[in-house]
Design an enzyme around this catalytic site. Sequence first.
Site, PDB file in Angstrom:
ATOM      1  CB  CYS A 134      47.753  46.924  46.759  1.00 23.05           C
ATOM      2  SG  CYS A 134      48.223  48.322  47.751  1.00 23.05           S
ATOM      3  CG  ASP A 150      43.366  44.176  45.514  1.00 19.61           C
ATOM      4  OD1 ASP A 150      43.968  45.072  46.123  1.00 19.61           O
ATOM      5  OD2 ASP A 150      42.926  43.154  46.051  1.00 19.61           O
ATOM      6  CB  CYS A 155      41.930  38.090  42.258  1.00 20.01           C
ATOM      7  SG  CYS A 155      41.106  38.635  43.752  1.00 20.01           S
ATOM      8  CB  CYS A 200      37.557  41.455  47.176  1.00 20.95           C
ATOM      9  SG  CYS A 200      39.028  40.596  46.624  1.00 20.95           S
TER      10      CYS A 200
END
Lengths: 397, 311
Positions: free
Chosen positions: B41, B43, B68, B112
């Site tokens: 994916c 992350d 990231c 995130c």
Amino acid sequence: MVVYLDNNATTCVDPAVLDAMLPYLRDFYGNPSSMHSFGGQVGAALENARAEVAALLGAEDTEIVFNSCGSEGNNTAIHAALAAQPEKRHIITTQVEHPAILSVCKHLEKKGYTVTYLSVDGTGQIDLMELEAAITGGTALVTMMMANNETGVVFPVEAAGAIAKSYGATFHVDAVQAVGKLPINLSNSTIDMLTLSGHKLHAPKGIGALYVRRGFRFRPFLLGGHQERGRRAGTQNVAGIVALGKAAAIARQHLPSVLQEAALRDTLETGLLQTIPDCEVNGGGSPRLPNTSNIGFKYIEGEAILYMLNREGICASSGSACTSGSLEPSHVLTSMGLPYTILHGSIRFSLSRFTTVAEVNHVLQVMPGIVRRLREMSPFNNDQADWLQGRDLVNQH
Amino acid sequence: MWDYSEKVLDLFYNPVNQGAIEPTDEADTATVFGEVGSIACGDALRLHLKIKPSTDTILDARFQTFGCTSAIASSSALTELVKGKTLDEALTVTNHEIADYLGGLPEAKMHCSVMGQEALEAAINNYRGIVTEHHEEDEGVLVCSCFGITEPRIRRVIRENSLTTVEQVTNYVKAGGGCGTCLANIEDILLEALAEQASAPTKVAADIAINAAAAAPAATSASATYPPATAANLTTVQKVLFIQQVLEEEIRPVLVADGGDVELHDVEGDRVLVRLKGACSSCSSSAETLKTAIEAQLKERVLPTLEVTAV
């Protein structure tokens, strides 16, 4: 200290190029199409620039059509090829082209064209046998890049062009990344049209050119005035054209020493591979541009690497999903079938003739620490075998 | 470059609580971790918790993140937010709180913060021995095969974050961000969810009116509890009492039945300040609909000059 290693994205304007163009912004503002000598002197400068660009490509002056950018060149070339043979409804390209080709192809598919996207192998190289198998008498256009913007991998365009020719297809080459970095001679070539862009070779943004082989039945994309021999309407970007001419002249002088750039790139590449475990060169097994190095750092993510590099004054780019706003990693690296461990952590360093040994050394100095730091943060470190597997998740006393 | 806040960059360059929590032999201490995402994916987060079982309190939280800049900063923020909380308190932490802690995240990076919240749930579920309860809740038709996102999960994220566009859905859970073939499906789900959201408060508003109509004659005939609608000469205390009574007897039962609630905050002249609670407070369109319904009811039952403001 800014270490600019993102020259495949854009380049600095060479100071000599800037000097050459400035008078055409300041003093010589005439329109080259005007019937007075004030405009006429501008026309002369324009033709000089055309000659310089032609010389860089081994082409004739009249084969150069100035335009605004690489995307315009690519759009125009596809449009022109389809207009030249309207009865043919098949296009062949590759999976790793620039969006200025791929998006047009996707659009044309909706309009009823059939498009074949040639695959690439793990080194980023196409297979000419696949082209042979896909091409028919109904193929209007074969279009491919001379060198890939992300990996620098160079395609065997003349051989591909020979196949295209034998089936009567138009052959277009997107040479945006190659011009100025590879010797190109179109005087005896299978290429019908070739795209180049000024800002990739130290001219400013907003200027480009399309080479159109003499004798090719070209239909213009942009209609209007008779500029560029009726092949691209619109008052010419005179200062930009003068700049591109100067940039082409300098690039031609510099071509013999392009191997020095390769040596510096190799220093960077081998240095990183020696000091950082678990990384590899993407496209390393194919012939590549002398300035490009795309390295996959396993188990960490590209955008995070870029932000760490940015803090050290180093500009590079990444094929990671997170940098683009899209969520899929680079279509180029994905097409190469690279594993996910590498895909998301790939960084492209692209050098220019302005890159110095000191700059490369700076990268070599800071990069191992950056990779180590991010790997410390990563749950994968050097293996992901146990990720999300049934383990004893709780330890209680 | 992304428009990251100072806080995001600070927590990325100087993350706090980074690393693992090793199992320990200390008395009254448990360690656990939860994982979300994968290397495919782009992350992945492993959240470690150190818990004091006797009080159900989080003693320590640490993270290991592959991702990231904003994924790392979100992970670090999450650990700061949950430390010292009880598990139940920690479970109320939303992805919005994580984003707020960071001084905001770019829209395209909201996933995130969602990842942080999901890792927390996973860790607590693991500790409580609840096997993938989270996934059961989200189990259903796979919509986005690139990122493995199901329809219930998309519906949940639309509801919890009041999303209104397909692009936002992609930003929050990545669905549709890969090959893009499911974008039309996401749009259908979104339109359905929006229609449901829009109809929910309308239905509640209608219920309030029906309830009031039923209550009205009874109230007037019984003991003139409510003043006639024309009576403008109420004392402030009387006015407040009547408003409170209408809210309590006619409006609140309807809202509570639908998972919401309302509370009288203040009365300033003819301005009635109310606080919408529960399900009513999460969505701006429902708040507007309910405010109008409550206002109509109070005008009708107490004083025609009243205006309702939700605070």
